[in-house]
Design a protein around this motif. Sequence first.
Motif, PDB file in Angstrom:
ATOM      1  N   GLU A  58       0.923  -1.117   0.070  1.00 54.23           N
ATOM      2  CA  GLU A  58       0.051   0.052  -0.058  1.00 54.23           C
ATOM      3  C   GLU A  58       0.853   1.361   0.140  1.00 54.23           C
ATOM      4  OE1 GLU A  58      -3.118   2.280  -0.358  1.00 54.23           O
ATOM      5  OE2 GLU A  58      -3.214   0.009  -0.462  1.00 54.23           O
ATOM      6  N   ALA A  59       2.149   1.250   0.911  1.00 55.21           N
ATOM      7  CA  ALA A  59       2.854   2.408   0.815  1.00 55.21           C
ATOM      8  C   ALA A  59       3.336   2.481  -0.244  1.00 55.21           C
ATOM      9  CB  ALA A  59       3.777   2.369   1.954  1.00 55.21           C
ATOM     10  N   TYR A  60       3.768   1.340  -1.152  1.00 57.50           N
ATOM     11  CA  TYR A  60       4.599   1.437  -2.401  1.00 57.50           C
ATOM     12  C   TYR A  60       3.746   2.189  -3.645  1.00 57.50           C
ATOM     13  CZ  TYR A  60       6.394   0.060  -6.742  1.00 57.50           C
ATOM     14  OH  TYR A  60       6.964  -0.171  -8.051  1.00 57.50           O
ATOM     15  N   LYS A  61       2.365   1.580  -3.450  1.00 57.53           N
ATOM     16  CA  LYS A  61       1.539   2.188  -4.444  1.00 57.53           C
ATOM     17  C   LYS A  61       1.308   3.669  -4.104  1.00 57.53           C
ATOM     18  CE  LYS A  61      -1.555  -1.771  -4.777  1.00 57.53           C
ATOM     19  NZ  LYS A  61      -2.884  -2.474  -4.527  1.00 57.53           N
ATOM     20  N   LYS A  62       1.206   4.030  -2.885  1.00 59.77           N
ATOM     21  CA  LYS A  62       1.009   5.629  -2.755  1.00 59.77           C
ATOM     22  C   LYS A  62       2.296   6.455  -3.017  1.00 59.77           C
ATOM     23  CE  LYS A  62       1.308   6.466   1.621  1.00 59.77           C
ATOM     24  NZ  LYS A  62       0.821   6.856   3.048  1.00 59.77           N
ATOM     25  N   SER A  63       3.556   5.602  -2.895  1.00 60.45           N
ATOM     26  CA  SER A  63       4.709   6.627  -2.977  1.00 60.45           C
ATOM     27  C   SER A  63       5.476   6.280  -4.233  1.00 60.45           C
ATOM     28  CB  SER A  63       5.510   6.370  -1.826  1.00 60.45           C
ATOM     29  OG  SER A  63       4.695   6.889  -0.760  1.00 60.45           O
ATOM     30  N   GLU A  91      20.540   0.244   2.318  1.00 60.68           N
ATOM     31  CA  GLU A  91      20.780   1.158   1.206  1.00 60.68           C
ATOM     32  C   GLU A  91      19.479   1.704   0.616  1.00 60.68           C
ATOM     33  OE1 GLU A  91      25.241  -0.709  -0.058  1.00 60.68           O
ATOM     34  OE2 GLU A  91      23.134  -2.051  -0.551  1.00 60.68           O
ATOM     35  N   ILE A  92      18.665   0.633   0.464  1.00 57.34           N
ATOM     36  CA  ILE A  92      17.263   1.237  -0.271  1.00 57.34           C
ATOM     37  C   ILE A  92      16.681   2.041   0.674  1.00 57.34           C
ATOM     38  CG2 ILE A  92      15.128   0.105  -0.787  1.00 57.34           C
ATOM     39  CD1 ILE A  92      16.388  -2.496  -1.249  1.00 57.34           C
ATOM     40  N   LEU A  93      16.623   2.220   1.897  1.00 55.09           N
ATOM     41  CA  LEU A  93      16.055   2.910   2.815  1.00 55.09           C
ATOM     42  C   LEU A  93      16.770   4.512   2.669  1.00 55.09           C
ATOM     43  CD1 LEU A  93      14.067   3.697   5.005  1.00 55.09           C
ATOM     44  CD2 LEU A  93      15.844   3.147   6.522  1.00 55.09           C
ATOM     45  N   GLU A  94      17.986   4.450   2.496  1.00 53.37           N
ATOM     46  CA  GLU A  94      18.787   5.613   2.311  1.00 53.37           C
ATOM     47  C   GLU A  94      18.261   6.361   0.925  1.00 53.37           C
ATOM     48  OE1 GLU A  94      23.371   7.139   1.918  1.00 53.37           O
ATOM     49  OE2 GLU A  94      23.061   5.653   3.191  1.00 53.37           O
ATOM     50  N   ILE A  95      18.379   5.509  -0.012  1.00 52.45           N
ATOM     51  CA  ILE A  95      17.943   5.877  -1.338  1.00 52.45           C
ATOM     52  C   ILE A  95      16.399   6.589  -1.301  1.00 52.45           C
ATOM     53  CG2 ILE A  95      17.229   5.311  -3.808  1.00 52.45           C
ATOM     54  CD1 ILE A  95      19.378   3.098  -3.475  1.00 52.45           C
ATOM     55  N   ILE A  96      15.545   5.818  -0.538  1.00 49.39           N
ATOM     56  CA  ILE A  96      14.123   6.422  -0.507  1.00 49.39           C
ATOM     57  C   ILE A  96      14.397   7.859   0.089  1.00 49.39           C
ATOM     58  CG2 ILE A  96      11.815   6.096   0.842  1.00 49.39           C
ATOM     59  CD1 ILE A  96      12.564   3.084   0.263  1.00 49.39           C
ATOM     60  N   PRO A 105      14.349  13.119  -2.931  1.00 52.29           N
ATOM     61  CA  PRO A 105      14.313  12.668  -1.730  1.00 52.29           C
ATOM     62  C   PRO A 105      13.066  12.531  -1.223  1.00 52.29           C
ATOM     63  CG  PRO A 105      15.385  14.633  -1.736  1.00 52.29           C
ATOM     64  CD  PRO A 105      15.223  14.459  -3.147  1.00 52.29           C
ATOM     65  N   GLY A 106      12.676  11.974  -0.173  1.00 51.66           N
ATOM     66  CA  GLY A 106      11.600  11.878   0.462  1.00 51.66           C
ATOM     67  C   GLY A 106      10.282  11.451   0.001  1.00 51.66           C
ATOM     68  N   GLN A 107      10.395  10.729  -1.122  1.00 47.46           N
ATOM     69  CA  GLN A 107       8.877  10.166  -1.724  1.00 47.46           C
ATOM     70  C   GLN A 107       8.147   9.350  -0.897  1.00 47.46           C
ATOM     71  OE1 GLN A 107       7.952  11.153  -4.870  1.00 47.46           O
ATOM     72  NE2 GLN A 107       9.698  12.501  -4.284  1.00 47.46           N
ATOM     73  N   ALA A 108       8.889   8.599   0.275  1.00 43.09           N
ATOM     74  CA  ALA A 108       8.261   8.086   1.173  1.00 43.09           C
ATOM     75  C   ALA A 108       8.967   8.514   2.554  1.00 43.09           C
ATOM     76  CB  ALA A 108       8.174   6.911   0.920  1.00 43.09           C
ATOM     77  N   THR A 109       8.272   8.410   3.759  1.00 46.00           N
ATOM     78  CA  THR A 109       9.218   9.129   4.711  1.00 46.00           C
ATOM     79  C   THR A 109       8.716   8.185   6.099  1.00 46.00           C
ATOM     80  OG1 THR A 109       7.558  10.640   5.545  1.00 46.00           O
ATOM     81  CG2 THR A 109       9.444  11.376   4.081  1.00 46.00           C
ATOM     82  N   GLY A 110       9.474   8.075   7.048  1.00 47.36           N
ATOM     83  CA  GLY A 110       9.321   7.413   8.470  1.00 47.36           C
ATOM     84  C   GLY A 110       8.952   5.998   8.261  1.00 47.36           C
ATOM     85  N   GLU A 111       7.722   5.477   8.796  1.00 46.37           N
ATOM     86  CA  GLU A 111       7.513   4.125   8.751  1.00 46.37           C
ATOM     87  C   GLU A 111       6.930   3.560   7.170  1.00 46.37           C
ATOM     88  OE1 GLU A 111       3.756   1.216  10.614  1.00 46.37           O
ATOM     89  OE2 GLU A 111       4.506   2.792  11.638  1.00 46.37           O
ATOM     90  N   ASP A 112       6.508   4.291   6.467  1.00 45.91           N
ATOM     91  CA  ASP A 112       6.228   4.080   5.165  1.00 45.91           C
ATOM     92  C   ASP A 112       7.531   3.556   4.553  1.00 45.91           C
ATOM     93  OD1 ASP A 112       3.587   4.111   5.428  1.00 45.91           O
ATOM     94  OD2 ASP A 112       3.186   5.736   4.069  1.00 45.91           O
ATOM     95  N   ALA A 117      11.355  -0.368   2.254  1.00 43.58           N
ATOM     96  CA  ALA A 117      12.638  -0.847   1.943  1.00 43.58           C
ATOM     97  C   ALA A 117      13.095  -2.216   2.281  1.00 43.58           C
ATOM     98  CB  ALA A 117      13.536   0.283   2.962  1.00 43.58           C
ATOM     99  N   THR A 118      12.303  -2.253   3.481  1.00 39.03           N
ATOM    100  CA  THR A 118      12.468  -3.904   4.042  1.00 39.03           C
ATOM    101  C   THR A 118      11.473  -4.696   2.818  1.00 39.03           C
ATOM    102  OG1 THR A 118      12.218  -3.117   6.227  1.00 39.03           O
ATOM    103  CG2 THR A 118      11.704  -5.508   5.757  1.00 39.03           C
ATOM    104  N   TRP A 119      10.512  -4.460   2.359  1.00 39.35           N
ATOM    105  CA  TRP A 119       9.836  -5.425   1.346  1.00 39.35           C
ATOM    106  C   TRP A 119      10.727  -5.365   0.025  1.00 39.35           C
ATOM    107  CZ3 TRP A 119       7.009  -3.021  -2.857  1.00 39.35           C
ATOM    108  CH2 TRP A 119       6.009  -4.283  -3.597  1.00 39.35           C
ATOM    109  N   LEU A 120      11.336  -4.200  -0.514  1.00 39.89           N
ATOM    110  CA  LEU A 120      12.085  -4.278  -1.337  1.00 39.89           C
ATOM    111  C   LEU A 120      13.480  -5.028  -1.560  1.00 39.89           C
ATOM    112  CD1 LEU A 120      11.718  -0.417  -2.945  1.00 39.89           C
ATOM    113  CD2 LEU A 120      10.612  -2.641  -3.913  1.00 39.89           C
ATOM    114  N   ALA A 121      13.805  -5.117  -0.314  1.00 48.80           N
ATOM    115  CA  ALA A 121      15.202  -5.785   0.009  1.00 48.80           C
ATOM    116  C   ALA A 121      14.834  -7.183  -0.156  1.00 48.80           C
ATOM    117  CB  ALA A 121      15.623  -5.449   1.300  1.00 48.80           C
ATOM    118  N   GLU A 122      13.728  -7.788   0.035  1.00 47.73           N
ATOM    119  CA  GLU A 122      13.389  -9.113  -0.028  1.00 47.73           C
ATOM    120  C   GLU A 122      13.328  -9.674  -1.636  1.00 47.73           C
ATOM    121  OE1 GLU A 122       9.641  -9.724   1.808  1.00 47.73           O
ATOM    122  OE2 GLU A 122      10.849  -9.568   3.772  1.00 47.73           O
TER     123      GLU A 122
END
Length: 124
Positions: A58-63, A91-96, A105-112, A117-122
């Motif tokens: 859901e966060a990916y769809k939004k951002s 690294e993915i979180l840093e890119i986001i 920068p900042g297309q998604a922030t915080g918990e999103d 990042a965790t989901w994409l790392a998989e």
Amino acid sequence: MKKISFLFLLAAAFILNGCGSGDQAEDDGQTPSEDQQTEENDGSNATEGTVDTAAAEEAYKKSCQSCHGADLSGNVGPDLTEVGSKYSQEEILEIIEKGKGGMPPGQATGEDAELIATWLAEKK
């Protein structure tokens, strides 16, 4: 005789109360077991090493979807279908958070951002 019966019943009640019903775990001063903690957890928080896939999607769809596509195959932005084999979760979180190349920068922030990042790392 009534006093003796009453005292006997009172003593029996105290003894049985001290023994417990057998339904409770013995209190050994330790924290609840992992199974007990899992039963108490309503599943709303992801644990380390796992991700709430529905929330991440859901966060990916939004951002992210408008640039990286609904299927992660890329659109304006690069293909992310195997991004986890190229970058770590950190690294993915840093890119986001900070952006990279044409990605602002900042297309998604915080918990999103962390969920994505965790989901994409998989994705490997």
